[in-house]
Design an enzyme around this catalytic site. Structure first.
Site, short mmCIF file in Angstrom:
data_model
loop_
_atom_site.label_atom_id
_atom_site.label_comp_id
_atom_site.label_asym_id
_atom_site.label_seq_id
_atom_site.Cartn_x
_atom_site.Cartn_y
_atom_site.Cartn_z
N ASP A 1 30.53 31.18 36.82
CA ASP A 1 31.37 30.67 37.91
C ASP A 1 31.50 31.69 39.05
O ASP A 1 31.51 31.31 40.23
CB ASP A 1 32.73 30.22 37.39
CG ASP A 1 33.49 31.26 36.60
OD1 ASP A 1 34.57 30.92 36.08
OD2 ASP A 1 33.03 32.41 36.49
N ASN B 1 35.99 43.65 37.19
CA ASN B 1 36.98 42.69 36.70
C ASN B 1 38.37 43.31 36.78
O ASN B 1 38.59 44.38 36.21
CB ASN B 1 36.71 42.34 35.23
CG ASN B 1 35.71 41.23 35.08
OD1 ASN B 1 34.67 41.25 35.74
ND2 ASN B 1 36.00 40.27 34.22
N1 LIG Z 1 49.56 26.90 45.53
C1 LIG Z 1 49.27 28.09 45.01
N2 LIG Z 1 49.90 29.20 45.46
C2 LIG Z 1 49.62 30.42 44.93
N3 LIG Z 1 48.73 30.62 43.93
C3 LIG Z 1 48.08 29.53 43.45
C4 LIG Z 1 48.31 28.23 43.96
N4 LIG Z 1 47.51 27.37 43.26
C5 LIG Z 1 46.81 28.11 42.36
N5 LIG Z 1 47.16 29.40 42.49
C6 LIG Z 1 46.62 30.52 41.73
O1 LIG Z 1 45.27 30.22 41.38
C7 LIG Z 1 45.07 30.49 39.99
C8 LIG Z 1 43.99 29.58 39.44
O2 LIG Z 1 42.84 29.86 40.21
P1 LIG Z 1 41.52 28.97 39.97
O3 LIG Z 1 41.85 27.53 40.07
O4 LIG Z 1 40.46 29.54 40.84
O5 LIG Z 1 41.24 29.35 38.46
P2 LIG Z 1 40.28 28.56 37.46
O6 LIG Z 1 39.05 28.19 38.21
O7 LIG Z 1 41.02 27.47 36.82
O8 LIG Z 1 40.01 29.62 36.36
P3 LIG Z 1 38.93 30.77 36.43
O9 LIG Z 1 39.54 31.86 37.19
O10 LIG Z 1 38.67 31.08 35.02
O11 LIG Z 1 37.74 30.19 37.15
C9 LIG Z 1 46.40 30.23 39.35
O12 LIG Z 1 46.54 31.01 38.17
C10 LIG Z 1 47.39 30.68 40.42
O13 LIG Z 1 47.73 32.03 40.23
C1 LIG Z 2 34.98 36.96 30.97
C2 LIG Z 2 34.15 37.08 32.20
O1 LIG Z 2 34.27 38.32 32.78
C3 LIG Z 2 34.56 35.97 33.05
O2 LIG Z 2 33.52 35.04 33.12
C4 LIG Z 2 34.93 36.27 34.46
O3 LIG Z 2 33.81 36.71 35.16
C5 LIG Z 2 35.42 34.94 34.94
O4 LIG Z 2 35.88 34.14 34.17
C6 LIG Z 2 35.39 34.63 36.35
O5 LIG Z 2 36.00 33.38 36.54
MG LIG Z 3 37.33 29.10 38.63
#
Ligand SMILES: Nc1ncnc2c1ncn2[C@@H]1O[C@H](COP(=O)(O)OP(=O)(O)OP(=O)(O)O)[C@@H](O)[C@H]1O
Ligand SMILES: C[C@H](O)[C@H](O)[C@@H](O)C(=O)CO
Ligand SMILES: [Mg+2]
Length: 493
Positions: free
Chosen positions: A234, A293
């Site tokens: 991702d 990270n």
């Molecule tokens: N309206 C908002 N205001 C502030 N922060 C927000 C808002 N909506 C989401 N977030 C932040 O974004 C984070 C999620 O980000 P995102 O959707 O990119 O993660 P994901 O894609 O689900 O997970 P990953 O990081 O594993 O890809 C939440 O944990 C929160 O902290």
């Molecule tokens: C666990 C990994 O470091 C992870 O994929 C991180 O790169 C990630 O989740 C980014 O969304």
């Molecule tokens: Mg994501």
């Protein structure tokens, strides 16, 4: 032809339709679902069948919207894997990288091969949960039954199309690829008693994987779907979606993790990059993602999970703004915050141990988390400039965390860099850019990035703006307390 991105992060997954209309990139989220790991008998697992079902449900919904033919790209988090036997069945359920089984594995492996040697071979950061360490802890009988070892996105593509590949951006996060030989490192495979043939052939962003075998899913009415290989890690797709037009930029993919780094044409593998634990994950189109990270929004996700009142993330930002200036420094990259039983208690315990004021209210805790993440981001930018020799003028914050203007402002104030925030769905956007390039609707990635810049509202935070003066004062105090904390920690140990 319609293009659909499947973007599954640690906290949520989504299907997003994208295309170019009237010179703009348009995206529409058509399906969103929860993701997360659960604990069973002391082990943490993902529910990968749930993820596959949600992808198929999203495709079926696209059909009801009139999508008869589409391309599809799949990206997910990295490091976790699926073991597939001779019959194409899973040898066991998919263990989550936050499981505790690899807590001590780096120490075990570095008795056989030094960190320096592993880093020189792979250029990959030392994270306790890298696939190298997970496979080291894997039951030998499971590996003996295994015909194919697949990353999560490759497995999902396999279950949809019957085609098995090893996409390189995800594979690089295993810490098993030899960056010079551009293949799995034989010494590391030997250490694991794994054969190269147990990994399917490499594939690269822009390749075609195959068509979804609709007959595999007789209960669903699906479009004709051509699966294209994208940045299946991702973060690789998120970086592809960064709307950078000029040079000297850094990115921060802000979601469950905060991945902060630069895009490089060559790996940066030096004593300094090893010391600061930077990684060279493979990017799209032969680039490298030189990044680190940082624990990221996992911290606030876990704080929120342990609050008595239900706040959404926007409300937590409001609470942080209302709280007094942060008085604590917390290095959230400390392993103790990787997966504690209760994040609120862990934060408070850390502050007591380091003789700092203990944040109590939701606002105080949220402000402490956001403040310290902004400090860690700013320190990382200093490190990246020092290691790479590059000057960074601007930081592009993308992903869900880009909606946190409190952090955006503070990061600009402390780092003294111009911060651009958005798009929040940069991963899905980057995923779709790769599909558009594969389908010859875009000539190259820069054309795609320019399109993103002209299609989404990107917020700009200038470090010189007066509003940041107060923040700079707060940060001087926070950084000073950090120095005292580090001193106290070292003195104590
Ligand atoms: N309206 C908002 N205001 C502030 N922060 C927000 C808002 N909506 C989401 N977030 C932040 O974004 C984070 C999620 O980000 P995102 O959707 O990119 O993660 P994901 O894609 O689900 O997970 P990953 O990081 O594993 O890809 C939440 O944990 C929160 O902290
Ligand atoms: C666990 C990994 O470091 C992870 O994929 C991180 O790169 C990630 O989740 C980014 O969304
Ligand atoms: Mg994501």
């Amino acid at each position: 032809m319609t293009h659909i991105a499947v973007d599954i992060g640690a906290s949520s997954g989504r299907l997003v339709i994208g295309d170019i209309k009237n010179g703009k990139l348009t995206i529409e989220e058509i399906h969103r679902f929860a993701n997360g790991f659960t604990e069973r008998n002391g082990t943490y697992y993902w529910d990968i069948d749930h993820l596959l079902t949600e992808i198929v449900k999203g495709l079926a919904y696209a059909k009801t919207l009139g999508v008869k033919r589409c391309t599809l790209g799949i990206d997910t988090w990295a490091t976790d894997y699926v073991l597939v036997d001779q019959e194409g069945k899973r040898v066991q359920e998919v263990i989550a990288y936050r499981d505790k089984r690899t807590e001590r594995t780096i120490e075990k492996i570095t008795k056989h091969i030094s960190k320096k040697d592993i880093y020189e071979k792979t250029g990959i950061q030392f994270l306790s949960f890298n696939t190298l360490y997970q496979l080291y802890e894997e039951k030998k009988e499971n590996l003996e039954k295994t015909k194919m070892i697949m990353t999560v996105p490759d497995y999902l593509g396999y279950k949809l199309t019957g085609c098995a590949v090893t996409e390189v951006t995800s594979a690089s996060c295993t810490q098993l690829l030899n960056v010079k030989e551009k293949d799995f490192d034989q010494d590391l495979l030997q250490l694991l008693s794994i054969e190269r043939e147990q990994f399917p052939p490499f594939s690269y962003p822009g390749d075609m994987l195959g068509y979804v075998r609709n007959e595999y899913f007789p209960d669903y009415d699906l479009p004709e779907t051509k699966v294209i290989i994208v940045g299946s890690h991702d973060t690789a797709s998120a970086v592809a979606g960064v709307p950078a037009a000029e040079k000297n930029w850094a990115y921060l993919s802000s979601g469950t993790w905060s991945l902060i780094g630069i895009e490089s044409d060559a790996p940066i593998i030096t004593e300094k990059s090893l010391f600061y634990n930077y990684t060279n994950e493979w990017g799209v189109f032969g680039t490298y993602r030189f990044l680190k990270n940082i624990m990221g929004m996992w911290i606030i996700q876990e704080v929120r999970r342990h609050l008595t009142k239900d706040y959404n993330f926007a409300q937590m930002v409001d609470e942080a703004r209302k709280a007094p200036p942060c008085k604590q420094f917390i290095n959230f990259n400390d392993q103790r915050f990787f997966n504690p039983d209760n994040m609120v208690e862990e934060i408070q315990k850390y502050c007591r141990e380091t003789l700092q004021p203990v944040p109590q209210s939701t606002g105080e805790i949220a402000r402490c988390v956001f403040t310290n993440l902004a400090i860690l981001y700013s320190l990382s930018i200093d490190e990246i400039e020092s290691i790479s020799g590059r000057t960074i003028d601007s930081l592009y914050i993308v992903g869900g965390g880009s909606q946190n203007d409190f952090i955006n402002e503070m990061t600009a104030a402390v780092s003294r860099k111009t911060v651009f925030a958005g798009p929040s769905e940069a991963t899905a956007v980057g995923n779709i850019l790769i599909q558009l390039i594969a389908e010859k609707k875009l000539a190259n990635l820069q054309e795609g990035r320019n399109l993103v810049l002209n299609s989404f509202s990107i917020k700009r935070f200038d470090p010189r703006e007066s509003g940041n003066d107060a923040l700079k004062e707060q940060f001087k105090q926070a950084v000073f307390s950090w120095i005292c904390t580090e001193y106290r920690l070292h003195k104590k140990n």
